[in-house]
Design a protein around this motif. Sequence first.
Motif, PDB file in Angstrom:
ATOM      1  N   THR A  41      47.820 -31.322  80.910  1.00 12.46           N
ATOM      2  CA  THR A  41      46.412 -31.703  80.805  1.00 12.46           C
ATOM      3  C   THR A  41      46.284 -33.147  80.324  1.00 12.46           C
ATOM      4  OG1 THR A  41      45.755 -29.421  80.303  1.00 12.46           O
ATOM      5  CG2 THR A  41      44.211 -31.162  79.682  1.00 12.46           C
ATOM      6  N   ASN A  45      44.497 -36.154  82.503  1.00 15.67           N
ATOM      7  CA  ASN A  45      43.264 -36.738  81.954  1.00 15.67           C
ATOM      8  C   ASN A  45      43.427 -38.170  81.440  1.00 15.67           C
ATOM      9  OD1 ASN A  45      42.169 -34.264  82.493  1.00 15.67           O
ATOM     10  ND2 ASN A  45      41.855 -33.665  80.362  1.00 15.67           N
ATOM     11  N   TYR A  46      44.677 -38.604  81.231  1.00 14.45           N
ATOM     12  CA  TYR A  46      44.867 -39.885  80.556  1.00 14.45           C
ATOM     13  C   TYR A  46      45.625 -40.933  81.373  1.00 14.45           C
ATOM     14  CZ  TYR A  46      45.765 -43.104  76.642  1.00 14.45           C
ATOM     15  OH  TYR A  46      45.810 -44.202  75.819  1.00 14.45           O
ATOM     16  N   SER A 107      48.996 -30.717  87.676  1.00 13.19           N
ATOM     17  CA  SER A 107      49.415 -32.098  87.445  1.00 13.19           C
ATOM     18  C   SER A 107      50.292 -32.677  88.554  1.00 13.19           C
ATOM     19  CB  SER A 107      50.195 -32.178  86.126  1.00 13.19           C
ATOM     20  OG  SER A 107      51.400 -31.434  86.220  1.00 13.19           O
ATOM     21  N   TYR A 135      48.499 -42.459  73.590  1.00 11.08           N
ATOM     22  CA  TYR A 135      47.555 -41.359  73.320  1.00 11.08           C
ATOM     23  C   TYR A 135      47.490 -41.075  71.823  1.00 11.08           C
ATOM     24  CZ  TYR A 135      46.121 -36.497  72.675  1.00 11.08           C
ATOM     25  OH  TYR A 135      45.527 -35.344  72.220  1.00 11.08           O
ATOM     26  N   ILE A 146      39.817 -36.865  75.309  1.00 11.77           N
ATOM     27  CA  ILE A 146      40.769 -36.979  76.410  1.00 11.77           C
ATOM     28  C   ILE A 146      41.177 -35.602  76.909  1.00 11.77           C
ATOM     29  CG2 ILE A 146      43.126 -37.698  77.004  1.00 11.77           C
ATOM     30  CD1 ILE A 146      42.705 -40.057  75.013  1.00 11.77           C
ATOM     31  N   CYS A 148      39.684 -32.743  76.462  1.00 19.23           N
ATOM     32  CA  CYS A 148      38.519 -31.973  76.938  1.00 19.23           C
ATOM     33  C   CYS A 148      37.694 -32.786  77.932  1.00 19.23           C
ATOM     34  CB  CYS A 148      37.649 -31.563  75.750  1.00 19.23           C
ATOM     35  SG  CYS A 148      38.506 -30.601  74.494  1.00 19.23           S
ATOM     36  N   LYS A 149      38.323 -33.659  78.658  1.00 17.73           N
ATOM     37  CA  LYS A 149      37.644 -34.627  79.524  1.00 17.73           C
ATOM     38  C   LYS A 149      36.701 -33.973  80.538  1.00 17.73           C
ATOM     39  CE  LYS A 149      38.600 -38.516  82.662  1.00 17.73           C
ATOM     40  NZ  LYS A 149      37.787 -38.013  83.779  1.00 17.73           N
ATOM     41  N   ASP A 150      37.148 -32.921  81.202  1.00 19.77           N
ATOM     42  CA  ASP A 150      36.320 -32.302  82.245  1.00 19.77           C
ATOM     43  C   ASP A 150      35.002 -31.778  81.671  1.00 19.77           C
ATOM     44  OD1 ASP A 150      38.259 -32.890  84.079  1.00 19.77           O
ATOM     45  OD2 ASP A 150      39.085 -30.858  84.172  1.00 19.77           O
ATOM     46  N   ASP A 153      32.798 -34.730  80.347  1.00 19.35           N
ATOM     47  CA  ASP A 153      32.128 -35.461  81.429  1.00 19.35           C
ATOM     48  C   ASP A 153      30.936 -34.678  81.977  1.00 19.35           C
ATOM     49  OD1 ASP A 153      33.921 -37.517  81.157  1.00 19.35           O
ATOM     50  OD2 ASP A 153      35.136 -36.991  82.903  1.00 19.35           O
TER      51      ASP A 153
END
Length: 343
Positions: A41, A45-46, A107, A135, A146, A148-150, A153
């Motif tokens: 994840t 995300n990063y 990924s 990070y 980062i 929990c980005k989804d 957003d």
Amino acid sequence: MQDKIKVSIQKSVLETLKADCRNFNILKTDNTPNFNSFINTLIVNYYETFTASEENLHDEISKIVETLPERYQEQVSSAFIKIIGKREQSTIEGSNVTFSFKPTKQSEKAISFIQNVILSNESLSSFYRRMFVSYASHPQPQRELIICKDNYDLLQKAIKKGVQVCITLQKDCIKSTSVYAIAPAKEELYNYVLSANENALITLRLAKIKSVSLLSKKTAITKEVQAIFERQIRCGAQYPISKNENELIKVVLSPKGLYLFQKIYLYRPTPVKIEDNVYYFDCSINQATHYFKRFGVDAIIVEPANATLLMANYYAGAARKYSKAASQHDIPKQNTIKPFRQR
């Protein structure tokens, strides 16, 4: 599916990654940390943000070395970047350890892009090492955003579009709510989602949210609720304030209490008025009682009445249990602990 990827990294960075896996609720079905899922994840995300920052750094260095002959510019730029990377990693204390992770379907596209497009004169392990160090250098609330980005957003999109959302938790579902803000705690620990529906004001840890779905229904947050949420963010986003909490909280501090108030920072509310040893707070009763429980007789909440009663019952219950425990021991008076003295 690709084979496992081994990464050598500072022990302190690995400990941060493992702690974030637990704190941000990346768990298996048996509620144990799912570290492999966490790492995948993080990469998904990063990696774009990380590579963009690397490109910006490369561009800045390229401007500096433009005075060199063209055939040396790329080589010198790469050397500068490697030196900077090594310097950043050397500032992190601790011995190196090795761990491995296995790419997942989630990924595989990102990892394939990293291997085939991004990598240049560097090993895959070295790239991941630098990305994980980058990070870990962020404050915890930013790291949570980062991971929990989804969901973050989607919640921000809902705020911008002015529409309600459906929020799914591990064991519950909030079918329709209007999101006001996503705010970090003052202590820089976690991020909290503040929302409201017809029945209640809702405060949730961002990492506790499993999924977010946007609805077509427009948000409905009154000015009264907006004022409450602004007050909550100002005092401590993690402490909800109810609509009927309108009185200032009045606390009388002893000399020792004044000393403790200066020393104990975690969850400390900010006074809005001070009169000698009397402090006034505009926070929730929950925040005030949670903080001042540690002070004992050196901080007395005298207003509002329900907060005073809450603290009285808390200490009365504790006194009964300690009296019962003490009665089971024959403790000579000379062996009792001396009270704290301020220095």
